[in-house]
Design a protein around this motif. Structure first.
Motif, PDB file in Angstrom:
ATOM      1  N   PHE A   1       0.830  -1.206   0.000  1.00 31.55           N
ATOM      2  CA  PHE A   1       0.000   0.000   0.000  1.00 31.55           C
ATOM      3  C   PHE A   1       0.866   1.259   0.000  1.00 31.55           C
ATOM      4  O   PHE A   1       0.567   2.227  -0.696  1.00 31.55           O
ATOM      5  CB  PHE A   1      -0.911   0.006   1.235  1.00 31.55           C
ATOM      6  CG  PHE A   1      -1.958  -1.066   1.230  1.00 31.55           C
ATOM      7  CD1 PHE A   1      -3.210  -0.837   0.680  1.00 31.55           C
ATOM      8  CD2 PHE A   1      -1.686  -2.309   1.773  1.00 31.55           C
ATOM      9  CE1 PHE A   1      -4.178  -1.824   0.674  1.00 31.55           C
ATOM     10  CE2 PHE A   1      -2.650  -3.305   1.773  1.00 31.55           C
ATOM     11  CZ  PHE A   1      -3.892  -3.063   1.222  1.00 31.55           C
TER      12      PHE A   1
ATOM     13  N   HIS B   1      -0.586   7.289  -3.194  1.00 33.19           N
ATOM     14  CA  HIS B   1      -2.008   7.631  -3.128  1.00 33.19           C
ATOM     15  C   HIS B   1      -2.204   8.942  -3.862  1.00 33.19           C
ATOM     16  O   HIS B   1      -2.014  10.020  -3.292  1.00 33.19           O
ATOM     17  CB  HIS B   1      -2.453   7.741  -1.671  1.00 33.19           C
ATOM     18  CG  HIS B   1      -3.935   7.866  -1.500  1.00 33.19           C
ATOM     19  ND1 HIS B   1      -4.765   6.769  -1.425  1.00 33.19           N
ATOM     20  CD2 HIS B   1      -4.736   8.950  -1.427  1.00 33.19           C
ATOM     21  CE1 HIS B   1      -6.011   7.177  -1.290  1.00 33.19           C
ATOM     22  NE2 HIS B   1      -6.015   8.499  -1.289  1.00 33.19           N
TER      23      HIS B   1
ATOM     24  N   GLY C   1       1.194   9.971   3.135  1.00 32.02           N
ATOM     25  CA  GLY C   1       0.944   8.757   2.364  1.00 32.02           C
ATOM     26  C   GLY C   1       1.075   7.506   3.204  1.00 32.02           C
ATOM     27  O   GLY C   1       0.293   6.556   3.058  1.00 32.02           O
TER      28      GLY C   1
ATOM     29  N   LEU D   1      -2.046   7.243   5.401  1.00 33.12           N
ATOM     30  CA  LEU D   1      -3.191   6.811   4.593  1.00 33.12           C
ATOM     31  C   LEU D   1      -3.083   5.325   4.248  1.00 33.12           C
ATOM     32  O   LEU D   1      -4.092   4.599   4.248  1.00 33.12           O
ATOM     33  CB  LEU D   1      -3.279   7.647   3.315  1.00 33.12           C
ATOM     34  CG  LEU D   1      -3.613   9.131   3.500  1.00 33.12           C
ATOM     35  CD1 LEU D   1      -3.627   9.843   2.154  1.00 33.12           C
ATOM     36  CD2 LEU D   1      -4.955   9.305   4.203  1.00 33.12           C
ATOM     37  N   ALA D   2      -1.873   4.861   3.959  1.00 32.71           N
ATOM     38  CA  ALA D   2      -1.677   3.437   3.683  1.00 32.71           C
ATOM     39  C   ALA D   2      -2.009   2.601   4.910  1.00 32.71           C
ATOM     40  O   ALA D   2      -2.674   1.556   4.818  1.00 32.71           O
ATOM     41  CB  ALA D   2      -0.235   3.191   3.236  1.00 32.71           C
TER      42      ALA D   2
ATOM     43  N   ARG E   1      -5.709   2.319   5.345  1.00 32.95           N
ATOM     44  CA  ARG E   1      -6.329   1.346   4.432  1.00 32.95           C
ATOM     45  C   ARG E   1      -6.095  -0.087   4.913  1.00 32.95           C
ATOM     46  O   ARG E   1      -6.996  -0.928   4.841  1.00 32.95           O
ATOM     47  CB  ARG E   1      -5.769   1.533   3.012  1.00 32.95           C
ATOM     48  CG  ARG E   1      -6.186   2.835   2.363  1.00 32.95           C
ATOM     49  CD  ARG E   1      -6.007   2.819   0.863  1.00 32.95           C
ATOM     50  NE  ARG E   1      -4.623   2.693   0.459  1.00 32.95           N
ATOM     51  CZ  ARG E   1      -3.791   3.720   0.310  1.00 32.95           C
ATOM     52  NH1 ARG E   1      -4.202   4.946   0.572  1.00 32.95           N
ATOM     53  NH2 ARG E   1      -2.552   3.543  -0.073  1.00 32.95           N
TER      54      ARG E   1
ATOM     55  N   THR F   1     -10.080  11.771   0.100  1.00 33.57           N
ATOM     56  CA  THR F   1      -9.857  10.489   0.790  1.00 33.57           C
ATOM     57  C   THR F   1     -10.552  10.473   2.142  1.00 33.57           C
ATOM     58  O   THR F   1     -11.232   9.501   2.490  1.00 33.57           O
ATOM     59  CB  THR F   1      -8.350  10.252   0.970  1.00 33.57           C
ATOM     60  OG1 THR F   1      -7.735  10.136  -0.310  1.00 33.57           O
ATOM     61  CG2 THR F   1      -8.096   8.966   1.751  1.00 33.57           C
TER      62      THR F   1
END
Length: 392
Positions: free
Chosen positions: A222, A227, A309, A312-313, A316, A348
């Motif tokens: 990821f 992203h 990033g 955010l990974a 997820r 997002t």
């Protein structure tokens, strides 16, 4: 005097959200209650108004010392008679859970009280299972250029979000390490006692290293994908135990080897006044994949984008691997992003199934979230609700 900022609850699909937050004598707030929907929460106001204090209050609903790593006494409102308390009604995995934590000030800095649905919790790790939380603060912007201890702290907090027992194992390792070092410094060469402590260090240390390896394995795809305008980030662990596990050695073999090295290093560690090897010295290496360069060599803006990033990974991964996705606490996250990255981040967050909390001094920066978020103005330790952006 109680001040209340009430917003209608929305019909969003978020599966993790703070629906009510109540602060008592916490930081600058004598008494503050917020009633919220599940949409992103945007807190705007001047510096020193109390925006970050609200995020910190939410972060105390998780294991650990919150996003400022504060001592418990530091969170007490100036002039308060006793301690502080934070309580919340949380929507998590389709259920409503009442969570409360606080510190009375009566037992020194030893511990804080935690309750869930009115019952005391035996382990703080249970908080992480109910309310996973990730955060970014301006102090973390230097993550890639500061010392390894800062990256280890970030790493272990991220790992603990996936494995709520990780922090307890890391704490057990550190306790045994400190006890062993005390014996060595005092010259008390009790082989049986030292061997017992080294066995604990080996077992817990390898468990810590294994959890870190698992985190990298799960997060790496990821993070590498990036992203949108947030670049892909390569991840690697720098540590002897982590390297052995990554090369395929069994946990038992790595544990035996680490125990033997600890025994052999007793004299060296006594002379150095420190434990010279172990997972407490490991590091996290990050690479800007788009430019094929170490993250610490990237520009300040690129490092910020890499860090966002990564979070955010992680969000997820958590949303896919557990029943309750995490809350996201993002302090002053928009100020140093260009318009493209701000828009991508807001898109997002608006679609993420975990509630996000954002702070900033300039409300105009959050204009792309109009109609998709709930905006609260904060000034002089008072919160007022504006027209909610989403409705029931």
């Amino acid at each position: 005097m109680e001040r209340s900022a009430c917003l209608p609850r929305d019909a969003g699909a978020a599966r993790t959200a703070v629906r009510r937050l109540t602060l008592t004598d916490f930081r600058c707030y004598e008494r503050q209650r917020l009633d919220l929907g599940a949409a992103p929460v945007v807190l705007t106001g001047p510096n020193g108004a109390g925006k970050t204090n609200l995020l910190e209050a939410v972060s105390f609903l998780t294991p650990g010392r919150g996003l400022r790593r504060a001592r418990l006494a530091e969170a007490v409102r100036h002039g308060a008679q006793a301690g502080w308390a934070v309580a919340a009604e949380v929507e998590s995995a389709g259920q409503s859970v009442a969570v409360g934590t606080g510190w009375s000030g009566e037992d020194g800095e030893s511990k804080r009280m935690v309750r869930m649905d009115g019952q005391p919790l035996r382990s703080l790790a249970d908080l992480g299972r109910v309310l996973p939380v990730l955060w970014l603060t301006p102090a973390m912007d230097r993550l890639f250029i500061e010392g390894a201890s800062h990256r280890r702290r970030f790493l272990d907090r991220m790992v603990n979000a996936l494995d709520s027992g990780h922090a307890e194992r890391a704490a057990a390792y550190v306790r045994a390490m400190r006890q062993r070092l005390t014996l060595l410094k005092e010259g008390r060469r009790d082989d049986a006692w030292l061997a017992a402590l080294e066995s604990v260090m080996a077992a817990q240390g390898v468990a810590v290293a294994a959890a870190r390896c698992d985190w990298v394995l799960r997060l790496a795809p990821f993070a590498a994908a990036g992203h949108g305008p947030f670049p892909g980030c390569g991840l690697a662990l720098a540590g002897a135990l982590e390297a052995e596990l990554a090369e395929g050695a069994s946990a038992l073999a790595v544990e035996d080897g680490f125990r033997a090295r600890l025994r052999a290093a007793r004299g060296l560690d006594a002379a150095a006044g420190a434990t010279t090897g172990g997972p407490h010295r490991s590091d996290l290496a990050a690479t800007h994949l788009g430019k094929e360069m170490p993250a610490q060599l990237a520009s300040t803006g690129e490092q910020k984008a890499l860090l966002i990033g990564l979070v955010l990974a992680q969000a997820r991964v958590l949303a896919q691997g557990r029943t309750a996705p995490p809350l996201l606490l993002l302090d002053e996250v928009a100020a140093h992003l260009d318009a493209e990255r701000r828009a991508a981040l807001f898109d997002t967050l608006a679609g993420f199934p975990g509630q996000s909390w954002l702070t900033g001094t300039d409300a105009a920066l959050f204009a792309p979230l109009q109609g998709r978020a709930q905006f609260l103005a904060v000034e002089a330790a008072a919160v007022t609700g504006e027209t909610p952006m989403t409705k029931d």
